[in-house]
Design an enzyme around this catalytic site. Structure first.
Site, PDB file in Angstrom:
ATOM      1  CB  SER A 196     -16.280 -13.495  21.576  1.00 46.12           C
ATOM      2  OG  SER A 196     -15.294 -13.693  20.579  1.00 46.12           O
ATOM      3  CE  LYS A 197     -17.119  -6.238  20.671  1.00 46.66           C
ATOM      4  NZ  LYS A 197     -17.219  -4.913  21.274  1.00 46.66           N
ATOM      5  NE  ARG A 198     -11.503 -14.400  19.373  1.00 48.21           N
ATOM      6  CZ  ARG A 198     -11.581 -15.579  18.754  1.00 48.21           C
ATOM      7  NH1 ARG A 198     -11.100 -15.728  17.545  1.00 48.21           N
ATOM      8  NH2 ARG A 198     -12.127 -16.623  19.358  1.00 48.21           N
ATOM      9  N   GLY A 227     -17.757 -12.684  15.245  1.00 50.26           N
ATOM     10  CA  GLY A 227     -18.600 -11.880  14.367  1.00 50.26           C
ATOM     11  C   GLY A 227     -17.756 -11.190  13.315  1.00 50.26           C
ATOM     12  CB  SER A 228     -14.936  -8.764  13.376  1.00 49.82           C
ATOM     13  OG  SER A 228     -14.769  -8.948  14.728  1.00 49.82           O
TER      14      SER A 228
END
Ligand code: GLU
Length: 500
Positions: free
Chosen positions: A261-263, A265-266
């Site tokens: 998820s985007k999580r 990515g960061s």
């Protein structure tokens, strides 16, 4: 044999996650391999989740990937419209057909009544009771109200719900998972048609897969829990014979084993979407693989191998090879872990496979000062040192532009006073420029001069490199000299001498 028709059916609600790109890829590979048709259908019936720009963004991503659909909003075929919101009028008759057959019903409950039902029926084992076998006969719907009351209530807001059978086992054969079965009692009476007259995903996906004559459905594993509802709808609408074959693709997992998820990515600093995406509602920015400097063919190659392999151990595939070799029955059902280092490796390999002429237009944005005559030999020389496209800015930029600064600390660390005379003599020998035929000529002259001054040639290489390039990197020094030319080299050497 009937025609192969597959579809990708995104909801335009945000950026395109690489899991979505893999779904597109598997659809696309199967369609190309089977001589079939790849359809793009925009599933925009949930107007509360509509995000302006998201549909155009999806097209941009598919164009960048080179996975363009054969039929879509942009290129309509015979079964349009290709945007579900424009098909709105089409769904209600099917909902009514289901009601007439006793497989669905009208429901009139207000949000307050639904909340009250959940409160009333909740138990320790079941804290959020569903609208279904246990509760439906306690609610305001066409199963509990008389005909006159229903007719009256239909003038107001209402939905249509599917009537889930209480205790049936239903099953289907998934192309990846084999036989999959469900207990219908575990599924609630999902809404099929909403109060705003729009279908929900469940009704729309079945009606549209049928009307668009879809033969195979490749979609993410997250849709598996919806399969029993869809299966019953195919059956209740009398279309079971035409039901597509389904394949639920394994999840992509992050390094910690959770759904990618985007999580992630960061947290780990890697892109998650195909292209940069800024959510127009929140201003939230998510980075894309395109802008990070990935080649689309590298991204597709790595995504193909997240869940699939051809059994040979081969890792590098061109698009043509993927089309030939892809085999849905070899897709694994367990989640595939995304590894960013591996992604970088794929990109490095695919950069290496491109010719300088193919690379040139891709790297121009990173080389604003590049001149035409030197560009191709420079790219040929540095491409093996580049993993991501912006690396060309660093690895090739100094060929076209004098470095803005040089690593003086490293230069001083290696410096000996005798070098000053050597480099001054060298700069004079290069200005006016001698005729340099090739890198070997330059090296010979350099070696002779070092011998004359009694300095080991090897000691001089790193200082020279730093003077020319600005730092301790780059291809062979004499190759660099040959390409930047003697007078520019003399200028850089003098500039460094003045600073040391
Ligand atoms: N609209 C769904 C999505 O956003 C499509 C699921 C399917 O392929 O059936 O992913």
């Amino acid at each position: 044999m009937s025609q192969v028709r597959v579809r990708f059916a995104p909801s335009p609600t945000g950026g395109l996650h690489i899991g979505g790109v893999r779904t597109v890829l598997f659809n696309y590979l199967f369609a190309r391999q089977q001589g079939g048709t790849f359809v793009l259908r925009i599933e925009d019936t949930d107007q509360s989740r509509f995000v302006p720009g998201a549909e155009q963004y999806i097209f941009n991503c598919l164009r960048w990937c080179g996975l363009m659909p054969d039929e879509s909003v942009e290129h309509p075929g015979a079964v349009g419209p290709y945007r579900q919101s424009e098909r709105k009028a089409l769904y209600r008759p099917y909902a009514e057909q289901l009601i007439a057959a006793g497989k669905a019903y009208y429901a009139f409950d207000t949000p307050e009544e639904l909340a009250q039902m959940r409160e009333q029926f909740k138990t320790a084992e079941n804290p959020s009771p569903q609208y279904g076998a246990v509760t439906r006969m306690h609610m305001r719907n066409s199963l509990t109200m008389d005909e006159a009351a229903v007719a009256e209530a239909l003038n107001g807001p209402h939905v249509v719900r599917i009537l889930m059978p209480q205790d049936e086992r239903i099953q289907f054969k998934d192309m990846i998972r084999g036989e999959v079965s469900f207990d219908t009692g575990l599924v609630d009476d999902k809404v099929l048609l909403k109060a705003d007259g729009m279908p929900t995903y469940h009704l729309a996906v079945v009606v549209d897969d049928y009307l668009m004559q879809i033969s195979h459905v490749f979609r993410g594993e997250e849709w598996l829990p919806s399969a029993p509802i869809h299966l019953l709808l195919w059956r209740y609408l009398g279309w079971e014979e035409k039901m597509p074959q389904w394949a639920h693709l394994p999840l992509l997992l992050g390094p910690d084993g959770a759904k990618l998820s985007k999580r992630h990515g960061s947290k780990y600093g890697f892109p998650i979407f195909a292209m940069n995406w800024t959510d127009p509602r929140t201003g939230d920015f998510t980075e894309g693989f395109a802008e990070r400097g990935f080649l689309p063919q590298a991204l597709l190659n790595l995504l193909a191998l997240l869940g699939w392999n051809d059994g040979s151990g081969q890792e590098l595939f061109s698009m043509e090879e993927l089309v030939q070799r892809f085999d849905i029955s070899r897709v694994s059902h367990s989640g595939a872990v995304f590894d960013f280092e591996k992604a970088r490796w794929f990109n490095h390999q695919h950069i290496h496979r491109l010719s300088a002429a193919e690379l040139a237009p891709l790297v121009m944005p990173y080389l604003p000062a590049a001149s035409n005559e030197k560009l191709l030999p420079v790219l040929e020389l540095v491409k093996e040192r580049c993993t991501l496209l912006p690396d060309f800015g660093v690895q090739a930029g100094f060929f076209f532009q004098t470095p803005e600064s040089i690593d003086l600390d490293s230069l001083r660390a290696k410096w000996k006073p005798v070098y000053a005379a050597f480099f001054e003599t060298l700069a004079s020998a290069w200005d006016p420029a001698p005729a340099w035929e090739n890198a070997a000529d330059i090296e010979t002259a350099f070696t002779v001069l070092a011998q004359e001054l009694g300095i080991k040639k090897g000691e001089l290489m790193l200082p020279l490199r730093i003077m020319l390039v600005g730092g301790k990197f780059g291809p062979g020094v004499f190759d660099i000299l040959h390409l930047i030319g003697a007078s520019e080299a003399a200028k850089r050497v003098r500039n460094a001498l003045s600073q040391i």
